[in-house]
Design a protein around this motif. Structure first.
Motif, PDB file in Angstrom:
ATOM      1  N   GLU A  95      -6.553  -0.257  54.776  1.00 29.31           N
ATOM      2  CA  GLU A  95      -7.657   0.581  54.265  1.00 29.31           C
ATOM      3  C   GLU A  95      -7.650   0.698  52.754  1.00 29.31           C
ATOM      4  O   GLU A  95      -8.649   1.076  52.149  1.00 29.31           O
ATOM      5  CB  GLU A  95      -7.527   2.022  54.824  1.00 29.31           C
ATOM      6  CG  GLU A  95      -7.450   2.125  56.329  1.00 29.31           C
ATOM      7  CD  GLU A  95      -8.835   2.146  56.954  1.00 29.31           C
ATOM      8  OE1 GLU A  95      -9.816   2.033  56.207  1.00 29.31           O
ATOM      9  OE2 GLU A  95      -8.914   2.260  58.190  1.00 29.31           O
ATOM     10  N   LYS A 254      -9.554   4.951  49.987  1.00 32.47           N
ATOM     11  CA  LYS A 254     -10.624   4.328  50.760  1.00 32.47           C
ATOM     12  C   LYS A 254     -12.008   4.436  50.096  1.00 32.47           C
ATOM     13  O   LYS A 254     -12.783   3.487  50.095  1.00 32.47           O
ATOM     14  CB  LYS A 254     -10.648   4.998  52.142  1.00 32.47           C
ATOM     15  CG  LYS A 254     -11.215   4.136  53.184  1.00 32.47           C
ATOM     16  CD  LYS A 254     -11.037   4.690  54.567  1.00 32.47           C
ATOM     17  CE  LYS A 254     -11.888   3.818  55.473  1.00 32.47           C
ATOM     18  NZ  LYS A 254     -12.491   4.438  56.561  1.00 32.47           N
ATOM     19  N   ASN A 258     -13.788   0.748  49.385  1.00 31.97           N
ATOM     20  CA  ASN A 258     -14.968   0.211  50.072  1.00 31.97           C
ATOM     21  C   ASN A 258     -15.985  -0.424  49.126  1.00 31.97           C
ATOM     22  O   ASN A 258     -16.444  -1.546  49.378  1.00 31.97           O
ATOM     23  CB  ASN A 258     -15.611   1.281  50.959  1.00 31.97           C
ATOM     24  CG  ASN A 258     -14.742   1.568  52.172  1.00 31.97           C
ATOM     25  OD1 ASN A 258     -13.841   0.781  52.499  1.00 31.97           O
ATOM     26  ND2 ASN A 258     -14.977   2.688  52.832  1.00 31.97           N
TER      27      ASN A 258
END
Ligand code: GLN
Length: 392
Positions: A95, A254, A258
């Motif tokens: 992640e 995270k 992303n």
């Protein structure tokens, strides 16, 4: 320099406005001049010695084992696991780690994934040249803070003034190319407190993290409350002498990972699979590999720094990286470019004129950057050729 305009029949093709201010990178220009003049190339930072056998064998084995198709876009499971296992703080390999085609891609992916047109981004000069080009592609407003000669210390007042309510990101590079500075705890704490106060992201370029020659490197993500707003960039090329492999990675929480992955999937999708597998093995090298690596670099640094001083340069001894910035003003040249041209043509040694690493200050004009990621013989020969300067 690239042509900014060419003619394709009836169609006028011009380079985009975003890239218009940026010509060929200074690294390509001076590597080419080094070849043309048969010079010793202390310009672009790449080793002139071989990568260790174990990493080459690991890559060959990975190819033979069939690791030849696209990997997971965010990174081969073996590599993200090795990165997480060797990172200074606990991170989730799936992640919070993203592998890219070298840190130059991570820089692009982080900026394109996170910065909107009009966002302010603070850049510390002298800077690595891709920062400004990527910020221009993203439409960012750049705020510059200068590390002044001769100590290259971060100036608190200037840094404070650069932060505003529109600051989206600050790009920090320590160990720092090209000054060789390793920011101390006080400087990093100042950056951290201002980033926190203004709710800014810290893009921490740490590709020279294993090249600390004096003192120690503090990853800014390890300071209190900083993990949540920091993107840490590292890479394989310097520490295993494989700059041509182009394997880099970002470690970030995270919500920052992303957007980086979104940009990365459209830039390159994934880095070379067999090289990622070899990288995973290399990162697990015994501690002795890393300590011998640093010791060897300390010897190269000391040889070049002492050599440059003996020729007559004023030198600020680098605490880290494999670069040294030297003051060439004792030799009475007009600027860094005329000095480097004389050097490559007459002494047949190539350096990098650092004025292109500055946007505000003209301090780069009095400096020259040399790389010492070279064998001791190469460095000795270069110093011998530089003695010619004393006779000009
Ligand atoms: N980082 C290297 C240097 O500073 C150059 C990397 C490149 O040419 N893309 O010399």
């Amino acid at each position: 320099m690239y042509m900014t305009k060419m003619n394709m029949g009836n169609v006028d093709i011009a380079i985009s406005k975003r890239l218009e201010p940026f010509g060929e990178t200074v690294f390509a220009t001076w590597s080419r001049l080094a070849v043309e003049h048969d010079a010793i190339n202390l310009g672009q930072g790449f080793p002139d010695f071989e990568a260790p056998e174990f990493i080459k064998e690991a890559a060959i084995k990975a190819i033979r084992d069939g690791e030849n198709q696209y990997s997971r876009s965010a990174g081969h499971p073996k590599l993200v696991q090795a990165i997480a296992d060797t990172f200074e703080i606990s991170v989730d390999p799936f992640e919070e780690v993203s592998v890219t085609c070298g840190s130059t891609e991570t820089i692009a992916a982080a900026i394109l994934g996170l910065v909107n047109p009009g966002d302010e981004v603070i850049v510390i000069e002298p800077f690595y040249d891709s920062y400004l080009a990527c910020l221009s592609m993203a439409g960012a407003v750049v705020k510059i803070v200068t590390l002044h000669t001769p100590t290259f210390k971060l100036n608190e007042d200037e840094l404070r003034k650069a932060f505003t309510d529109r600051t989206k990101m600050i790009i920090v590079n320590s160990p720092h190319n090209p000054t060789g500075r390793v920011f101390n705890k006080e400087e990093l704490t100042l950056i951290a407190s201002l980033a926190t106060k203004h709710d800014a992201i810290v893009l921490s370029d740490e590709v020279y993290d294993k090249l600390v020659l004096t003192g120690s490197h503090i990853p800014i993500a390890t300071l209190p409350q900083m993990k949540n707003r920091t993107i840490t960039l590292r890479s394989l090329g310097k520490v295993f002498s494989v700059t041509g492999w182009k394997i880099g990675w970002a470690v970030a929480p995270k919500h920052l990972t992303n957007p980086i992955r979104n940009a990365h999937q459209f830039l390159t999708f994934c880095a070379a699979t067999p090289l990622q597998v070899a990288a995973a093995e290399a990162l697990r090298a015994p501690e002795s590999y890393f300590s011998e690596y640093t010791t060897a670099y300390r010897e190269r640094r000391d040889l070049l720094v002492e050599g440059l001083r003996s020729v007559g340069f004023n030198v600020h001894t680098p605490e880290g990286t494999y670069f040294v910035l030297a003051d060439h003003t004792p030799f009475d040249f007009e600027d860094d470019i005329s000095f480097c041209l004389h050097l490559v043509k007459t002494c047949r040694v190539a350096g990098i004129p650092p004025s292109s690493f500055y946007a505000n200050s003209t301090e780069g004009r009095g400096l020259v950057r040399f790389a010492f990621c070279k064998g001791l013989d190469t460095l000795n020969n270069a110093v011998e050729r530089l003695q010619g300067l004393a006779k000009t």
